[in-house]
Design a protein around this motif. Structure first.
Motif, mmCIF file in Angstrom:
data_model
loop_
_atom_site.group_PDB
_atom_site.id
_atom_site.type_symbol
_atom_site.label_atom_id
_atom_site.label_comp_id
_atom_site.label_asym_id
_atom_site.label_seq_id
_atom_site.Cartn_x
_atom_site.Cartn_y
_atom_site.Cartn_z
ATOM 1 N N CYS A 17 0.833 -1.200 0.000
ATOM 2 C CA CYS A 17 0.000 0.000 0.000
ATOM 3 C C CYS A 17 0.871 1.255 0.000
ATOM 4 O O CYS A 17 1.996 1.247 0.491
ATOM 5 C CB CYS A 17 -0.933 -0.010 1.201
ATOM 6 S SG CYS A 17 -2.088 -1.415 1.165
ATOM 7 N N ASP A 18 0.328 2.335 -0.554
ATOM 8 C CA ASP A 18 1.096 3.565 -0.729
ATOM 9 C C ASP A 18 0.610 4.683 0.183
ATOM 10 O O ASP A 18 -0.141 4.441 1.140
ATOM 11 C CB ASP A 18 1.069 3.985 -2.197
ATOM 12 C CG ASP A 18 -0.349 4.157 -2.736
ATOM 13 O OD1 ASP A 18 -1.279 4.424 -1.929
ATOM 14 O OD2 ASP A 18 -0.544 4.028 -3.960
ATOM 15 N N GLN A 19 1.035 5.927 -0.129
ATOM 16 C CA GLN A 19 0.706 7.067 0.715
ATOM 17 C C GLN A 19 -0.793 7.333 0.784
ATOM 18 O O GLN A 19 -1.255 8.000 1.716
ATOM 19 C CB GLN A 19 1.409 8.331 0.190
ATOM 20 C CG GLN A 19 2.924 8.222 0.103
ATOM 21 C CD GLN A 19 3.377 7.865 -1.303
ATOM 22 O OE1 GLN A 19 2.718 7.100 -1.999
ATOM 23 N NE2 GLN A 19 4.516 8.426 -1.731
ATOM 24 N N ASN A 24 -1.159 -0.235 -4.036
ATOM 25 C CA ASN A 24 -0.575 0.521 -5.129
ATOM 26 C C ASN A 24 -0.840 -0.163 -6.461
ATOM 27 O O ASN A 24 -0.908 -1.396 -6.544
ATOM 28 C CB ASN A 24 0.928 0.664 -4.889
ATOM 29 C CG ASN A 24 1.601 1.558 -5.903
ATOM 30 O OD1 ASN A 24 2.115 1.085 -6.900
ATOM 31 N ND2 ASN A 24 1.593 2.855 -5.651
ATOM 32 N N SER A 197 4.264 4.766 -11.097
ATOM 33 C CA SER A 197 3.744 5.092 -9.776
ATOM 34 C C SER A 197 4.762 5.860 -8.942
ATOM 35 O O SER A 197 4.431 6.854 -8.275
ATOM 36 C CB SER A 197 3.341 3.803 -9.054
ATOM 37 O OG SER A 197 2.914 4.080 -7.729
ATOM 38 N N ASP A 198 6.011 5.418 -8.986
ATOM 39 C CA ASP A 198 7.060 6.095 -8.213
ATOM 40 C C ASP A 198 7.314 7.516 -8.692
ATOM 41 O O ASP A 198 7.839 8.349 -7.952
ATOM 42 C CB ASP A 198 8.364 5.295 -8.293
ATOM 43 C CG ASP A 198 8.313 3.985 -7.516
ATOM 44 O OD1 ASP A 198 7.355 3.795 -6.738
ATOM 45 O OD2 ASP A 198 9.215 3.148 -7.692
#
Length: 306
Positions: A17-19, A24, A197-198
């Motif tokens: 999972c991301d921010q 993600n 994504s990054d």
């Protein structure tokens, strides 16, 4: 027409999972890649075939819709089938289903080809594989069809010079690392999406002045992606991403991302994504704030696409 078959089963891990607090996008693609491997088994193109023939199924064109957030701990399973059968390719469909509710969380449509694992040369599908694929034919569900994107034929491959001439934003550059690669040392499908994504925090910082480390109350989420895989970068290659805004709607905006090999200047992937502004407290989409809209409209670049 047959029904869809089960292809994978798992749960969302915290580290996936991301921010934004949800799984993600790169891990959705990873799950779909695992589902493709399982579909290969059902087509007689499983591990035994791969080891004996040195060829496996790879996606060439992905269309992904994200219908519901997947939060840490959520159990899910994948089911799928075949939409079209050709001599050198298949069009397949998969969907991610929330185990507890039975709701569809994401859909994946892909054109896949049988490629030599090392040379990435395309090979014809064996007759038995096509026969088995025809036994798994399904119709595309309405919820799996494109909504915010138009699935047009891909444009000719752009060059890095093309991107620079259009004024696209430099959002990522880095060396392909071994952990990002498959067993043949080529960038895995997941990490094409992972690079995009990054890049997003850099993209937002350069275009809107946002800093995701400041825990804002408004974030963003992707609704739909299209990815065209144009090359097979190897460990040690240096890649650069250029991004640009294609269009702005009431609640959505569409970004294009072009990924290049820095040394050759050739495109290794092109993508576009429909995104929304997301209230991080209510977890609901919101209209694009007026100040953000004015800024975004000034960033639109004509001529972008996959």
């Amino acid at each position: 027409m047959s029904g869809m078959i089960e292809l994978a089963r798992n749960a969302v891990q915290t580290w996936e999972c991301d921010q934004m607090g949800h799984m993600n996008v790169q891990f959705y693609v990873e799950k779909a890649t695992q589902g493709l491997a399982a579909l290969g088994v059902n087509l007689g193109l499983g591990p035994r075939f791969v080891r004996s023939e040195g060829a496996r199924l790879f996606a060439r064109d992905h269309h992904v819709r994200f219908l519901r957030e997947q939060r840490p701990g959520a159990p899910f399973w994948l089911r799928g089938g075949v939409l079209e059968v050709h001599d050198y390719s298949l069009r397949i469909y998969q969907e991610m289903v929330a185990t507890a509710s039975g709701e569809v969380a994401a859909t994946f449509t892909a054109d896949v080809e049988l490629l030599d694992e090392f040379t990435r040369e395309m090979k014809p599908l064996p007759a038995k594989a096509k026969e088995k694929a025809n036994a798994l034919l399904i119709e595309l569900p309405t919820h799996g069809a494109a909504r915010g994107l138009t699935l047009y034929d891909p444009r000719p491959a752009p060059s890095l010079k093309d991107a620079e001439g259009l004024g696209m934003v430099h959002t990522y550059q880095g060396e392909v690392q071994a952990p990002q690669c498959d067993t043949q040392g080529r960038l895995s499908t997941r990490h094409f999406m992972g690079i995009v994504s990054d890049s997003i925090p850099n993209l937002l910082a350069q275009t809107r002045g946002d800093d995701r480390s400041k825990t804002p109350s408004v974030g963003g989420a992707a609704l739909e992606y299209r990815f065209i895989y144009r090359g097979h970068p190897a460990a040690g290659d240096v890649l650069a991403l250029r991004s640009g805004l294609k269009e702005v709607g009431n609640k959505t905006y569409t970004w294009c991302h072009w990924l290049f090999d820095v040394e050759s200047g050739k495109a290794v992937a092109t993508a576009e994504a429909v995104a929304i502004a997301l209230d991080l407290e209510t977890r609901k989409s919101i209209p694009i704030p007026d100040e953000m809209r004015t800024l975004l409209e000034g960033l639109v670049i004509d001529g972008l696409g996959v």
